[in-house]
Structures are given as C-alpha cells and as structure tokens.
Design a protein around this motif. Sequence first.
Motif, mmCIF file in Angstrom:
data_model
loop_
_atom_site.group_PDB
_atom_site.id
_atom_site.type_symbol
_atom_site.label_atom_id
_atom_site.label_comp_id
_atom_site.label_asym_id
_atom_site.label_seq_id
_atom_site.Cartn_x
_atom_site.Cartn_y
_atom_site.Cartn_z
ATOM 1 N N MET A 1 19.958 44.910 74.813
ATOM 2 C CA MET A 1 20.660 44.872 73.546
ATOM 3 C C MET A 1 20.034 43.822 72.645
ATOM 4 N N PHE A 2 20.314 43.959 71.383
ATOM 5 C CA PHE A 2 19.875 42.972 70.413
ATOM 6 C C PHE A 2 20.952 42.846 69.347
ATOM 7 N N GLY A 3 20.909 41.752 68.661
ATOM 8 C CA GLY A 3 21.842 41.535 67.563
ATOM 9 C C GLY A 3 21.114 40.846 66.426
ATOM 10 N N LYS A 4 21.397 41.240 65.230
ATOM 11 C CA LYS A 4 20.756 40.629 64.068
ATOM 12 C C LYS A 4 21.579 39.437 63.616
ATOM 13 N N LEU A 5 20.892 38.346 63.403
ATOM 14 C CA LEU A 5 21.524 37.157 62.870
ATOM 15 C C LEU A 5 21.178 37.078 61.389
ATOM 16 N N PHE A 6 22.178 37.001 60.556
ATOM 17 C CA PHE A 6 21.986 37.009 59.114
ATOM 18 C C PHE A 6 22.035 35.594 58.547
ATOM 19 N N ALA A 7 21.284 35.356 57.489
ATOM 20 C CA ALA A 7 21.258 34.053 56.832
ATOM 21 C C ALA A 7 22.629 33.661 56.313
ATOM 22 N N GLN A 8 23.478 34.635 56.022
ATOM 23 C CA GLN A 8 24.821 34.354 55.510
ATOM 24 C C GLN A 8 25.679 33.580 56.511
ATOM 25 N N MET A 9 25.253 33.538 57.781
ATOM 26 C CA MET A 9 26.002 32.762 58.772
ATOM 27 C C MET A 9 26.104 31.301 58.354
ATOM 28 N N TYR A 10 25.120 30.835 57.606
ATOM 29 C CA TYR A 10 25.101 29.442 57.182
ATOM 30 C C TYR A 10 26.029 29.184 55.995
ATOM 31 N N ASP A 11 26.553 30.239 55.387
ATOM 32 C CA ASP A 11 27.434 30.094 54.232
ATOM 33 C C ASP A 11 28.913 30.002 54.608
ATOM 34 N N GLY A 12 29.263 30.411 55.813
ATOM 35 C CA GLY A 12 30.652 30.351 56.267
ATOM 36 C C GLY A 12 31.028 28.959 56.737
ATOM 37 N N THR A 13 32.254 28.813 57.201
ATOM 38 C CA THR A 13 32.738 27.495 57.598
ATOM 39 C C THR A 13 31.978 26.921 58.787
ATOM 40 N N LEU A 14 31.455 27.753 59.673
ATOM 41 C CA LEU A 14 30.665 27.217 60.782
ATOM 42 C C LEU A 14 29.410 26.530 60.267
ATOM 43 N N GLY A 15 28.815 27.087 59.238
ATOM 44 C CA GLY A 15 27.593 26.515 58.695
ATOM 45 C C GLY A 15 27.824 25.374 57.724
#
Length: 70
Positions: A1-15
């Motif tokens: 399996m694979f999953g795409k990590l999006f740059a938008q992850m850094y825009d949420g509260t975790l980032g």
Amino acid sequence: MFGKLFAQMYDGTLGTEGPWQALVTFQQLLILCDKRGEIDMTAAALARRTSIPLEIIQTGLVALMQPDPQ
C-alpha cells in the motif's frame, strides 16, 4: 500500500500548533496503515519500523488522541 502526503498537512493544527511529534507520528501512521486505514502495531513496534525514537512516537500518539480544539 501507499499513501500520498499532501503539503496541506502543514497548514492544519498539527503543523501550525504542534507538537511536531504528532505530525511526524501521523505521517508514519498514514504510510503504514492498511487499505482500511488501520494499523496494528504497538508504539515500540512503530518506533522500530520507522527508526524514530520511541519517546517521539509516544509523545505523538498522546497528542493525536487529544481533541482538536479547532
């Protein structure tokens, strides 16, 4: 399996609010989950598999289990 990590992850509260350990741990969970989005590993097994120190994984998991106030 694979999953795409999006740059938008850094825009949420975790980032933006952290802790950074939660973002790193979340990324590893996305990479390693199965096709149902499930992962059946202990924190120690996740640390060994990813070569990320156990303390970072544990801190990340604790943070991910907390409600997001936003």
